[in-house]
Every structure is written in structure tokens, then in C-alpha cells.
Design a protein around this motif. Structure first.
Motif, PDB file in Angstrom:
ATOM      1  N   VAL A 254     -13.119 -24.323 -12.136  1.00  0.00           N
ATOM      2  CA  VAL A 254     -11.967 -24.355 -11.247  1.00  0.00           C
ATOM      3  C   VAL A 254     -11.515 -25.784 -10.967  1.00  0.00           C
ATOM      4  N   PRO A 255     -10.301 -26.143 -11.388  1.00  0.00           N
ATOM      5  CA  PRO A 255      -9.784 -27.468 -11.042  1.00  0.00           C
ATOM      6  C   PRO A 255      -9.386 -27.470  -9.573  1.00  0.00           C
ATOM      7  N   THR A 256      -9.963 -28.337  -8.788  1.00  0.00           N
ATOM      8  CA  THR A 256      -9.738 -28.236  -7.346  1.00  0.00           C
ATOM      9  C   THR A 256      -9.518 -29.601  -6.709  1.00  0.00           C
ATOM     10  N   GLY A 257      -8.870 -29.590  -5.552  1.00  0.00           N
ATOM     11  CA  GLY A 257      -8.618 -30.816  -4.804  1.00  0.00           C
ATOM     12  C   GLY A 257      -8.904 -30.572  -3.339  1.00  0.00           C
ATOM     13  N   ASN A 258      -8.290 -29.519  -2.811  1.00  0.00           N
ATOM     14  CA  ASN A 258      -8.460 -29.159  -1.407  1.00  0.00           C
ATOM     15  C   ASN A 258      -9.618 -28.196  -1.185  1.00  0.00           C
ATOM     16  N   LEU A 278     -20.390 -21.383 -10.621  1.00  0.00           N
ATOM     17  CA  LEU A 278     -19.063 -21.854 -10.218  1.00  0.00           C
ATOM     18  C   LEU A 278     -19.007 -23.336 -10.565  1.00  0.00           C
ATOM     19  N   ILE A 279     -18.113 -23.685 -11.466  1.00  0.00           N
ATOM     20  CA  ILE A 279     -18.018 -25.074 -11.916  1.00  0.00           C
ATOM     21  C   ILE A 279     -16.822 -25.720 -11.230  1.00  0.00           C
ATOM     22  N   LEU A 280     -17.092 -26.781 -10.499  1.00  0.00           N
ATOM     23  CA  LEU A 280     -16.056 -27.436  -9.716  1.00  0.00           C
ATOM     24  C   LEU A 280     -15.560 -28.656 -10.503  1.00  0.00           C
ATOM     25  N   PRO A 308      -1.507 -34.637 -10.524  1.00  0.00           N
ATOM     26  CA  PRO A 308      -1.193 -35.088  -9.161  1.00  0.00           C
ATOM     27  C   PRO A 308      -1.495 -34.056  -8.077  1.00  0.00           C
ATOM     28  N   SER A 309      -1.501 -32.755  -8.430  1.00  0.00           N
ATOM     29  CA  SER A 309      -1.768 -31.753  -7.384  1.00  0.00           C
ATOM     30  C   SER A 309      -3.232 -31.747  -6.959  1.00  0.00           C
ATOM     31  N   MET A 310      -4.049 -32.516  -7.665  1.00  0.00           N
ATOM     32  CA  MET A 310      -5.451 -32.658  -7.255  1.00  0.00           C
ATOM     33  C   MET A 310      -5.758 -34.082  -6.789  1.00  0.00           C
ATOM     34  N   ASP A 311      -4.716 -34.865  -6.562  1.00  0.00           N
ATOM     35  CA  ASP A 311      -4.933 -36.230  -6.059  1.00  0.00           C
ATOM     36  C   ASP A 311      -5.109 -36.168  -4.552  1.00  0.00           C
ATOM     37  N   ILE A 312      -6.308 -35.775  -4.155  1.00  0.00           N
ATOM     38  CA  ILE A 312      -6.562 -35.501  -2.743  1.00  0.00           C
ATOM     39  C   ILE A 312      -7.898 -36.118  -2.387  1.00  0.00           C
ATOM     40  N   GLN A 313      -7.966 -36.755  -1.239  1.00  0.00           N
ATOM     41  CA  GLN A 313      -9.238 -37.345  -0.821  1.00  0.00           C
ATOM     42  C   GLN A 313      -9.923 -36.531   0.267  1.00  0.00           C
ATOM     43  N   VAL A 314      -9.150 -35.869   1.138  1.00  0.00           N
ATOM     44  CA  VAL A 314      -9.794 -35.067   2.177  1.00  0.00           C
ATOM     45  C   VAL A 314      -9.549 -33.599   1.861  1.00  0.00           C
ATOM     46  N   ALA A 315     -10.604 -32.878   1.527  1.00  0.00           N
ATOM     47  CA  ALA A 315     -10.478 -31.497   1.054  1.00  0.00           C
ATOM     48  C   ALA A 315     -10.428 -30.565   2.263  1.00  0.00           C
ATOM     49  N   SER A 316      -9.222 -30.091   2.602  1.00  0.00           N
ATOM     50  CA  SER A 316      -9.060 -29.423   3.893  1.00  0.00           C
ATOM     51  C   SER A 316      -9.834 -28.112   4.034  1.00  0.00           C
ATOM     52  N   ASN A 317     -10.228 -27.496   2.935  1.00  0.00           N
ATOM     53  CA  ASN A 317     -10.982 -26.244   3.041  1.00  0.00           C
ATOM     54  C   ASN A 317     -12.498 -26.423   3.063  1.00  0.00           C
ATOM     55  N   ASP A 386      -2.148 -27.560 -19.339  1.00  0.00           N
ATOM     56  CA  ASP A 386      -1.535 -28.553 -18.448  1.00  0.00           C
ATOM     57  C   ASP A 386      -2.667 -29.483 -17.985  1.00  0.00           C
ATOM     58  N   PRO A 387      -2.343 -30.651 -17.448  1.00  0.00           N
ATOM     59  CA  PRO A 387      -3.414 -31.610 -17.113  1.00  0.00           C
ATOM     60  C   PRO A 387      -4.409 -31.133 -16.044  1.00  0.00           C
ATOM     61  N   HIS A 388      -3.990 -30.263 -15.130  1.00  0.00           N
ATOM     62  CA  HIS A 388      -4.941 -29.747 -14.131  1.00  0.00           C
ATOM     63  C   HIS A 388      -5.940 -28.810 -14.811  1.00  0.00           C
ATOM     64  N   THR A 389      -5.379 -27.907 -15.620  1.00  0.00           N
ATOM     65  CA  THR A 389      -6.217 -26.961 -16.362  1.00  0.00           C
ATOM     66  C   THR A 389      -7.180 -27.721 -17.271  1.00  0.00           C
ATOM     67  N   ALA A 390      -6.696 -28.806 -17.865  1.00  0.00           N
ATOM     68  CA  ALA A 390      -7.538 -29.584 -18.787  1.00  0.00           C
ATOM     69  C   ALA A 390      -8.783 -30.116 -18.080  1.00  0.00           C
ATOM     70  N   CYS A 391      -8.662 -30.469 -16.814  1.00  0.00           N
ATOM     71  CA  CYS A 391      -9.856 -30.925 -16.067  1.00  0.00           C
ATOM     72  C   CYS A 391     -10.873 -29.794 -16.001  1.00  0.00           C
ATOM     73  N   GLY A 392     -10.415 -28.587 -15.721  1.00  0.00           N
ATOM     74  CA  GLY A 392     -11.318 -27.435 -15.646  1.00  0.00           C
ATOM     75  C   GLY A 392     -11.941 -27.129 -16.998  1.00  0.00           C
ATOM     76  N   VAL A 393     -11.161 -27.278 -18.054  1.00  0.00           N
ATOM     77  CA  VAL A 393     -11.670 -26.979 -19.393  1.00  0.00           C
ATOM     78  C   VAL A 393     -12.713 -28.025 -19.809  1.00  0.00           C
ATOM     79  N   ALA A 394     -12.457 -29.289 -19.486  1.00  0.00           N
ATOM     80  CA  ALA A 394     -13.428 -30.339 -19.812  1.00  0.00           C
ATOM     81  C   ALA A 394     -14.746 -30.072 -19.082  1.00  0.00           C
ATOM     82  N   ALA A 395     -14.661 -29.653 -17.829  1.00  0.00           N
ATOM     83  CA  ALA A 395     -15.875 -29.362 -17.058  1.00  0.00           C
ATOM     84  C   ALA A 395     -16.584 -28.129 -17.642  1.00  0.00           C
ATOM     85  N   ALA A 396     -15.803 -27.150 -18.087  1.00  0.00           N
ATOM     86  CA  ALA A 396     -16.388 -25.938 -18.673  1.00  0.00           C
ATOM     87  C   ALA A 396     -17.181 -26.295 -19.924  1.00  0.00           C
ATOM     88  N   GLN A 397     -16.616 -27.187 -20.733  1.00  0.00           N
ATOM     89  CA  GLN A 397     -17.299 -27.597 -21.970  1.00  0.00           C
ATOM     90  C   GLN A 397     -18.656 -28.192 -21.660  1.00  0.00           C
TER      91      GLN A 397
END
Ligand SMILES: *Cc1c(COP(=O)(O)O)cnc(C)c1O
Length: 462
Positions: A254-258, A278-280, A308-317, A386-397
Motif C-alpha cells: 500500500v502506497p501511503t502518506g497519511n 501488510l507492506i507499507l 506528490p500525494s504522498m509528500d506528507i510528514q505528519v500522518a494524520s491517521n 503511476d508514480p504512487h503505485t510504483a512505490c507500492g510495486v517496488a515495495a512488493a518486489q
């Protein structure tokens, strides 16, 4: 079903009040008093359900009769009837060990639509029941604003104002928000960055008199309805694999930011869905990766990345996870959150850290690895990430063992982030709905990045 705060200082409220409250009044986050538990028999029976049928069953557990079932069914059908794919969130097999869960078939081509189509309809339903207008105020770095506007445009009883940083969202995101000409939508382009927008919103919400006078409501990812809506596709995807006899060791990446999307997966697992790992996945803003590997939750320096949608420093959840990690003890959460306020960090060690590392694998993806992953999947499998998905795919690998299957969540359509795709010389044709945006008239008001300037616009609009 009662909802309580992670800090324990509010009276329990029902589902509708929890949605309206957004952030808990004591500063904590709202969680269900008990997480419903599903038996293997129920899970087996649910394998046959369509996406909307499954959503109806899951929502019913959390809404517990507060909304009559027929009304809830209509809300669900209206929300997912706008998706372009019959399956709503189809699962595509890319290789023996990797499947992609496509979450981008909603109106704005990003996964936020799954929660915000539902939340928009829910707000409209509540407004009719309560016979009062709901005023939504939110800040966006791009995807949430477009999706929230699309969720409520033209709906009676709702007015929405979205702040975005002027000139700092992608072209497609800007067009999606500002080419909407419905009278109940106001776009404010703020001079400043996303953090300025977020700060202004927080301060306006903190002014309780102002908040109550205008019935201000939030749409950000701490809203419990958003988390709930996002649990559905974990079940749905798992069932698609289980039906093919592949339910043995299924991971989700899961590509995540918040921490919103991955927390929904964590909830699904706690409800009894037998998710293996669960791969973060984060980008270079890797606060969550560092938390899982070192036990230190501490915002670092902001990095602009291709996702950019994961350019987050404070993860509100994040606070919701802390609550479960600490045995649902609100006292401990309150103490940790005051540590965070005082020291700017939270440190977890010993058994608790072991638990974190049992709950999650984590991997932070650098910019060049993000782009090389897009390139290699395009040439090896003819699949454009897309670049967000690519982060998740790289982590999955990195974390998928030989006898496992990983479902990587695809959170956006690549056409939404063509700026990154162009860097690796891949030419894509945007879907017609995105192409049709250019050249349309735009509606937005540019404002200074101050509370006063924004409040003045709001008073005139609400
Ligand atoms: C919002 C968003 C994310 C991150 O979601 P979280 O709720 O922060 O986990 C990832 N990808 C895209 C495209 C998004 O819009």
C-alpha cells in the motif's frame, strides 16, 4: 455501534455523529467501540458478492441500523454507479506473484473517489434528514479536493470550499477542481504551499464559534467514513484471489502518506480477513518506514517527489494505529500524543516494536527507483504504473517471498501524473475525460495565505 475517541475524553456517539464530528472533540480520532468480527463462514459466503453488495454488508456492520438498509443500499449504489469499471475495483494479474488492484476507475481517476463518492452522498442524505445545509471546508494538495468536489457538486444542501496552493498542484488536478461551474463549489487558490492551506483550515476549525455557526464539516482522511469505505476493496480483492484458489498467502502493498489507506487494510485484517503481510510503501518522505524499522515516529525534512500525494510528514491517521498497538488504552495514547507535542517525536521499543514489525513490513522508495520501476513494468509487462503505485510495486518486489502473492494497490491512473511519466520518455494517451478538461473555463479565486483573507471569502460564500 458506538464510536469513541482514541484519547477517551468524549461521550460515545453514533455513526452519523461520528461522521459529522470528523476529528473527535477532544483532539483524538474516532474509532468503533468494538471492531466487528467475521467468521470464516461469513467470509466464504461473501466471496460471491459484487462490490456494491459487499460494501452494503460491511457498512451495515458499522452503521448498525442507524440508516435504514434500503436508504443505505441506495447510497452505496449511487456512489459506485459512477465508476467506469463494472467491477468498481478490478484486480489485474501482472505476474505470478503480483496483482494490481486498480482503485482509479472513479470520476477523478484516483482512489480518493472510493471514499469521497460515498461521503458526498452521505452528507447530502444527512443534510436532507436534518433539514440543514452542510458546509464543507477542506485543503488539498490535489487529489482530495478534486475528488471531494466531484462527490458533492450540484447536490442540494451542501456547499463546499476547497483551498489549494496556487500553482503547486498538477495541471490535471487543477483542471479537475476548477473547471467545475456548479454554484455550490468555491475553489480558493492560496498564495503559499499545502502546509499553509492546512494550517488555515485547522485554525478556522479550531474557532468553535465559527465552526458551529456555519456547520463546518471536514472531508480529510481522518473521517471514519473514509476509512470504512476503504476497507471494502481489501475484502473484494482477497475474495477474487481466493476464488482462484490463491487465498493462502496474500499480501497487500500500500502506497501511503497519511496512513489512511494502510490503516483500512489493518482494520480489514482485525475483522478477520486472513491477510498475510501488510507492506507499507512510502516515497522519500519516509517517516512511516522509519517508524516500522526503528520505532521512532518523527517528522523529517519535507521532500518534493514524483508521488506528490504522498509528500506528507505528519500522518494524520497514525494515532488510530497507536490506539490498537497500545491495547485500546486511551490513556497511553493521550500520553504519547503529548510527548509528540512536546518533543516532536514518539518512541516505541521492546515488545511493542516487535508487534509493529509483525503488523507491517515497510519500505521507502527513492525517486530514481520509483521511475525505474515504472520503466521496467512498462517494458516487461506492458503495464503503465503511476508514480504512487510504483512505490507500492517496488515495495512488493522486495517483500514477496516465492510462495506468496502480493496485491499492490494502484491509487491513481498514470495520466494524472504525466509529468513523471514524461521524464522516462513514455508517451501515453490520456483518457478522453482528462483530455476534455483542457480549454474549459476555470473558476477559482486567488487569495492571500492568511486566515482573514480566507474567512472573508467563506463569509461571502456560505
Ligand atoms: C492520497 C493518496 C495516497 C495516500 O493515501 P493515504 O490515505 O495517505 O494512505 C496515495 N496515492 C494517491 C494517488 C493519493 O491520492
Amino acid at each position: 455501534m458506538d464510536y469513541i475517541s482514541t484519547r477517551g475524553k468524549i461521550e460515545p456517539v453514533g455513526f452519523v455523529d461520528a461522521v459529522l464530528m470528523g476529528l473527535a472533540d477532544d483532539g483524538g480520532l474516532l474509532v468503533p467501540k468494538q471492531i466487528p468480527q467475521l467468521s470464516p463462514d461469513t467470509l466464504h459466503a461473501w466471496q460471491q458478492l459484487s462490490y456494491p453488495e459487499l460494501a452494503l454488508e460491511l457498512f451495515s456492520l458499522y452503521i448498525d441500523g442507524e440508516i435504514p438498509r434500503d436508504d443505505l443500499k441506495k447510497l452505496v449504489d449511487d456512489s459506485y454507479g459512477t465508476f467506469r469499471d463494472d467491477e468498481v475495483t478490478p484486480v489485474r494479474r501482472v505476474s505470478n506473484s503480483l496483482h494490481i488492484l486498480e482503485l482509479f476507475h472513479g470520476p477523478t481517476f484516483a482512489f480518493k473517489d472510493i471514499a469521497l463518492q460515498f461521503l458526498g452522498n452521505l452528507y447530502s442524505y444527512i443534510s436532507q434528514k436534518h433539514n440543514s445545509t452542510i458546509h464543507i471546508l477542506g485543503a488539498t494538495s490535489g487529489d482530495t479536493g478534486a475528488s471531494a468536489i466531484e462527490g458533492v457538486r450540484g447536490k442540494e444542501g451542501i456547499r463546499i470550499c476547497i483551498l489549494h496552493p496556487h500553482g503547486k498542484v498538477s495541471k490535471v488536478q487543477e483542471l479537475q477542481m476548477t473547471t467545475v461551474d456548479d454554484a455550490n463549489v468555491l475553489n480558493l487558490a492560496v498564495d503559499g504551499n499545502f502546509d499553509d492551506c492546512q494550517r488555515i483550515i485547522k485554525e478556522l476549525f479550531a474557532d468553535v464559534a465559527f465552526k458551529q455557526r456555519y456547520h463546518l464539516r471536514a472531508i480529510n482522511s481522518i473521517n471514519i467514513a473514509r476509512i470504512l469505505a476503504q476497507t471494502v476493496y481489501y475484502f473484494y480483492a482477497y475474495f477474487q484471489l481466493a476464488k482462484q484458489g490463491q487465498g493462502e498467502k496474500v499480501n497487500f502493498s500500500v502506497p501511503t502518506g497519511n496512513f489512511g489507506d494502510i490503516f483500512a487494510g489493518y482494520m480489514a485484517k482485525r475483522m478477520g480477513l486472513p491477510i498475510h503481510k501488510l507492506i507499507l510503501a512510502t516515497n522519500e518522505n519516509n517517516i512511516l518506514e522509519r517508524f516500522v524499522t526503528e520505532g521512532v515516529y518523527q517528522p523529517g525534512e519535507f521532500r518534493g517527489t514524483h508521488s506528490p500525494s504522498m509528500d506528507i510528514q505528519v500522518a494524520s491517521n497514525f494515532e488510530r494505529y497507536l490506539y490498537y498497538l497500545n491495547g485500546e488504552d486511551a490513556g497511553t495514547v493521550s500520553a504519547l500524543m503529548s510527548d509528540f507535542k512536546r518533543d516532536g517525536r514518539i518512541v516505541i521499543a521492546g515488545e511493542a516494536l516487535k508487534q509493529v514489525q509483525t503488523d507491517f513490513e515497510a519500505y521507502g522508495v527513492q525517486n530514481d527507483e520509483c521511475l525505474s520501476t515504472i520503466s521496467s513494468y512498462y517494458s516487461d509487462y506492458s503495464y503503465l504504473l503511476d508514480p504512487h503505485t510504483a512505490c507500492g510495486v517496488a515495495a512488493a518486489q522486495r517483500y514477496t517471498a516465492d510462495d506468496e502473492v502480493t496485491v499492490a494497490l494502484s491509487t491513481a491512473h498514470p495520466a494524472k501524473f504525466d509529468e513523471a511519466i514524461q521524464l522516462i520518455n513514455i508517451k501515453q494517451t490520456a483518457p478522453s475525460q482528462i483530455q476534455a478538461l483542457s480549454g474549459k473555463p476555470q473558476f477559482q479565486t486567488r487569495v492571500a495565505g492568511t486566515n482573514e483573507a480566507v474567512a472573508e471569502q467563506l463569509l461571502a460564500f456560505f
